[in-house]
Design an enzyme around this catalytic site. Structure first.
Site, short mmCIF file in Angstrom:
data_model
loop_
_atom_site.label_atom_id
_atom_site.label_comp_id
_atom_site.label_asym_id
_atom_site.label_seq_id
_atom_site.Cartn_x
_atom_site.Cartn_y
_atom_site.Cartn_z
N ASP A 264 -14.32 10.10 80.63
CA ASP A 264 -13.62 10.78 81.76
C ASP A 264 -13.09 9.79 82.74
O ASP A 264 -11.76 9.85 82.98
CB ASP A 264 -14.63 11.59 82.39
N CYS B 213 -9.88 33.05 78.06
CA CYS B 213 -9.17 32.43 76.81
C CYS B 213 -9.65 33.13 75.80
O CYS B 213 -10.84 33.18 75.36
CB CYS B 213 -9.36 31.03 76.61
C1 B12 Z 1 -8.58 14.80 87.19
C2 B12 Z 1 -9.30 15.75 86.57
C3 B12 Z 1 -9.47 17.02 86.99
C4 B12 Z 1 -8.72 17.51 88.55
C5 B12 Z 1 -7.38 17.92 88.01
C6 B12 Z 1 -7.20 18.79 86.51
C7 B12 Z 1 -6.05 18.57 85.75
N1 B12 Z 1 -5.63 19.63 85.09
O1 B12 Z 1 -5.24 17.55 86.03
C8 B12 Z 1 -9.52 18.79 88.63
C9 B12 Z 1 -10.87 18.33 89.72
C10 B12 Z 1 -9.14 19.91 89.22
C11 B12 Z 1 -10.55 19.21 87.41
C12 B12 Z 1 -10.88 20.19 87.01
C13 B12 Z 1 -11.38 20.56 85.82
N2 B12 Z 1 -11.75 19.87 84.83
CO1 B12 Z 1 -11.33 17.98 84.88
N3 B12 Z 1 -10.67 16.17 84.63
C14 B12 Z 1 -9.73 15.28 85.37
C15 B12 Z 1 -9.21 14.02 84.68
C16 B12 Z 1 -10.50 13.05 85.12
C17 B12 Z 1 -8.02 13.53 84.57
C18 B12 Z 1 -6.87 14.71 83.98
C19 B12 Z 1 -5.63 14.22 84.31
O2 B12 Z 1 -5.35 13.30 83.75
N4 B12 Z 1 -4.81 14.79 85.24
C20 B12 Z 1 -3.53 14.56 85.30
C21 B12 Z 1 -2.54 15.72 84.99
C22 B12 Z 1 -1.37 15.21 85.28
O3 B12 Z 1 -2.81 15.89 83.40
P1 B12 Z 1 -2.60 17.27 82.90
O4 B12 Z 1 -3.34 18.25 83.82
O5 B12 Z 1 -3.44 16.97 81.50
O6 B12 Z 1 -0.85 17.46 82.73
C23 B12 Z 1 -0.29 17.14 81.78
C24 B12 Z 1 0.30 18.46 81.30
O7 B12 Z 1 0.81 19.06 82.58
C25 B12 Z 1 1.32 17.94 80.74
N5 B12 Z 1 2.49 18.75 80.41
C26 B12 Z 1 3.54 18.93 81.56
N6 B12 Z 1 4.29 20.20 81.06
C27 B12 Z 1 4.12 20.35 80.01
C28 B12 Z 1 4.64 21.39 79.07
C29 B12 Z 1 3.89 21.46 77.81
C30 B12 Z 1 4.32 22.50 76.93
C31 B12 Z 1 2.52 20.72 77.35
C32 B12 Z 1 1.91 20.84 76.28
C33 B12 Z 1 2.02 19.77 78.42
C34 B12 Z 1 2.72 19.63 79.42
O8 B12 Z 1 2.02 16.68 81.15
C35 B12 Z 1 0.90 16.62 81.97
C36 B12 Z 1 0.72 14.88 81.69
O9 B12 Z 1 0.22 14.59 80.54
C37 B12 Z 1 -9.97 14.36 83.06
C38 B12 Z 1 -10.50 13.28 82.28
C39 B12 Z 1 -9.43 12.29 81.64
N7 B12 Z 1 -9.37 11.13 81.80
O10 B12 Z 1 -8.65 12.89 81.25
C40 B12 Z 1 -11.13 15.59 83.27
C41 B12 Z 1 -11.06 16.73 82.22
C42 B12 Z 1 -9.54 17.24 82.01
N8 B12 Z 1 -11.76 17.87 83.10
C43 B12 Z 1 -12.49 18.63 82.24
C44 B12 Z 1 -12.96 19.77 82.70
C45 B12 Z 1 -14.16 20.38 81.68
C46 B12 Z 1 -12.66 20.30 83.88
C47 B12 Z 1 -13.12 21.66 84.41
C48 B12 Z 1 -13.02 22.93 83.49
C49 B12 Z 1 -14.46 21.61 85.23
C50 B12 Z 1 -15.12 22.83 85.98
N9 B12 Z 1 -15.30 23.79 85.18
O11 B12 Z 1 -14.86 23.19 86.97
C51 B12 Z 1 -11.65 22.07 85.62
C52 B12 Z 1 -10.72 22.73 84.93
C53 B12 Z 1 -9.40 22.92 85.58
C54 B12 Z 1 -8.12 22.93 84.88
N10 B12 Z 1 -7.78 24.04 84.75
O12 B12 Z 1 -7.73 21.84 84.61
C55 B12 Z 1 -12.26 18.07 80.89
C56 B12 Z 1 -11.49 19.06 80.20
C57 B12 Z 1 -12.18 19.21 78.52
C58 B12 Z 1 -11.18 20.11 77.89
N11 B12 Z 1 -11.33 20.55 76.82
O13 B12 Z 1 -10.03 19.96 78.11
C59 B12 Z 1 -12.04 16.60 81.01
C60 B12 Z 1 -10.93 15.91 80.01
C61 B12 Z 1 -13.32 15.83 81.23
C62 B12 Z 1 -13.87 15.49 79.91
N12 B12 Z 1 -14.24 14.05 79.74
O14 B12 Z 1 -14.33 16.25 79.14
N13 B12 Z 1 -10.36 18.01 86.68
S1 SF4 Z 2 -2.31 30.83 77.69
FE1 SF4 Z 2 -3.49 29.64 76.00
S2 SF4 Z 2 -5.04 28.59 77.20
FE2 SF4 Z 2 -4.47 30.27 78.62
S3 SF4 Z 2 -5.74 31.87 77.95
FE3 SF4 Z 2 -3.95 32.19 76.79
S4 SF4 Z 2 -4.53 31.01 74.77
FE4 SF4 Z 2 -6.06 30.36 76.43
#
Ligand code: B12
Ligand code: SF4
Ligand code: SF4
Length: 339
Positions: free
Chosen positions: A124, A238
């Site tokens: 994380d 989901c």
């Molecule tokens: C910061 C963070 C948060 C932040 C921001 C979340 C976010 N989505 O970024 C906040 C506080 C909101 C948060 C919330 C939650 N989090 Co969090 N969080 C993190 C953390 C530390 C970093 C995530 C990150 O890099 N964000 C930056 C953004 C830019 O990344 P991204 O959302 O993945 O964005 C990518 C996509 O948008 C992609 N993209 C853009 N366009 C497109 C188009 C396509 C087609 C595709 C495929 C992709 C794509 O490009 C971006 C960059 O790669 C990670 C741990 C880690 N080191 O990764 C845990 C992590 C993501 N969190 C986790 C969890 C469990 C949660 C929650 C479910 C907790 C809860 N129940 O309250 C919620 C879920 C909210 C949600 N829907 O994301 C888990 C997720 C596990 C999993 N199965 O995915 C992680 C991995 C922690 C862990 N070690 O397990 N989190």
């Molecule tokens: S869009 Fe993808 S991630 Fe979201 S609820 Fe449907 S299957 Fe799950």
């Protein structure tokens, strides 16, 4: 048995629900991180904006890394540890950072260290894009809610990784199976997804109740509903939950908690004693009480007013302000029912 097979067997016996292997390359969509930051979607999580070039590229983080092993344990729970209010499933038991770190360390000792490899365990807080890396390692795909969706465990896996200088044959990445589904986007109470696969964290209830340091903007307080810590809405809806089982990890077993108005009376020592080694500990007392005041404002009754009135005189201004909001909201609700 190949090294990859040995790792998978050892992971299973340690209680991991999934394990995948990938080379330490730049994950797909990593370039979107800079765009995400340029739109300030990270809110007050200033650490997310530090050195994005390192977060986007595992080899910039650890130059000797050749392989990344990603493992996950499901956090899914079906019972609640509280009489009122909700805590996100992943935070109902012991801290997943500790649980995953202990198991990954054991896995690395049993395998990588025996094979003469160097390794680094990351859970994380390391600057890695864990979800796209897990997708590269074949654990599933990054869904429209931005989470890693595993075909059997849905969005519930908590992830951790091991970076190593050993070369181990990688798994193949899995395709996106979201299709035309938009359930997670539609279910979000705050419309936090400006577009599919992109989250504006500033609107996310997980961010607001966990990461946001100060006063919670008033527009979001009613939408928090009964969520004390985190939000599982875009996970629960989901369709990939159809095969998802409850977590077997004993350390994730929900720890029963007392009722909200009693927790509101806790001092710092009591807060620390109750939440040590859980994800809630990081909030510290002030933010925990802030969240309780909002939830009581949303679901509380006149029976909760004495506890809220006491909190309105707390030494912490954050608690005072949210307690006053909670009192006013219970008052408004009662006036409406009496009219
Ligand atoms: C910061 C963070 C948060 C932040 C921001 C979340 C976010 N989505 O970024 C906040 C506080 C909101 C948060 C919330 C939650 N989090 Co969090 N969080 C993190 C953390 C530390 C970093 C995530 C990150 O890099 N964000 C930056 C953004 C830019 O990344 P991204 O959302 O993945 O964005 C990518 C996509 O948008 C992609 N993209 C853009 N366009 C497109 C188009 C396509 C087609 C595709 C495929 C992709 C794509 O490009 C971006 C960059 O790669 C990670 C741990 C880690 N080191 O990764 C845990 C992590 C993501 N969190 C986790 C969890 C469990 C949660 C929650 C479910 C907790 C809860 N129940 O309250 C919620 C879920 C909210 C949600 N829907 O994301 C888990 C997720 C596990 C999993 N199965 O995915 C992680 C991995 C922690 C862990 N070690 O397990 N989190
Ligand atoms: S869009 Fe993808 S991630 Fe979201 S609820 Fe449907 S299957 Fe799950
Ligand atoms: S965790 Fe809740 S508030 Fe955040 S994006 Fe998912 S549904 Fe929306």
């Amino acid at each position: 048995m190949s090294r990859a097979e040995e790792l998978k067997k050892a992971a299973q016996s340690l209680g991991f629900d999934a394990l995948g292997i990938t080379s330490a390359d730049i994950p797909p969509h990593a370039d979107h991180l800079k765009e995400w930051l340029s739109l300030s979607y990270q809110g007050e999580m200033k650490w997310m904006a530090n050195r994005p070039e390192i977060r986007s590229d595992p080899q910039k983080y650890d130059s000797i890394a050749k392989t990344i092993i990603v493992a996950g344990i499901t956090s899914r729970q079906t019972s609640s540890p509280l009489p009122r209010g909700r805590i996100a499933a992943y935070a109902q038991g012991e801290d997943y950072h500790e649980v995953l770190r202990d198991k990954l360390e054991q896995l690395a000792q049993k395998s990588l260290a025996q094979w003469g490899g160097h390794y680094r365990v990351c859970v994380d807080s390391s600057p890695l894009l864990e979800k796209p890396i897990a997708a590269m390692a074949g654990l599933g795909w990054q869904g429209k809610n931005t989470l890693l969706i595993h075909p059997q465990h849905g969005p519930w896996l908590m992830l951790g990784s091991i970076l190593t200088d050993l070369e181990i044959s990688p798994d193949s990445s899995s395709p996106d199976h979201c299709g035309t589904c938009t359930r997670c986007l539609d279910a979000c109470p705050t419309q936090a997804f400006p577009q599919p696969y992109v989250l504006d964290a500033r609107r996310c209830l997980a961010y607001l109740t966990i990461e946001h340091p100060g006063s919670i903007p008033e527009e979001f307080r009613p939408l928090i509903g009964d969520r004390l810590f985190g939000c599982d809405e875009c996970l629960e809806v989901c369709p990939w939950n159809r095969h998802a089982q409850e977590s077997r990890e004993l350390r994730f077993t929900p720890i029963p908690r007392t009722d909200l108005s009693e927790m509101l009376t806790w001092d710092d020592a009591r807060f620390r004693q109750e939440f040590r080694h859980t994800p809630i500990f990081r909030l510290k007392r002030g933010r925990w009480l802030r969240n309780i005041c909002i939830v009581l404002g949303n679901i509380g009754t006149i029976q909760d007013l004495p506890a809220l009135q006491k909190a309105a005189e707390d030494s912490d201004p954050l608690v005072q302000e949210h307690a006053q909001w909670g009192i006013a909201r219970i008052g408004q609700r009662n006036r409406k029912t009496n009219d």
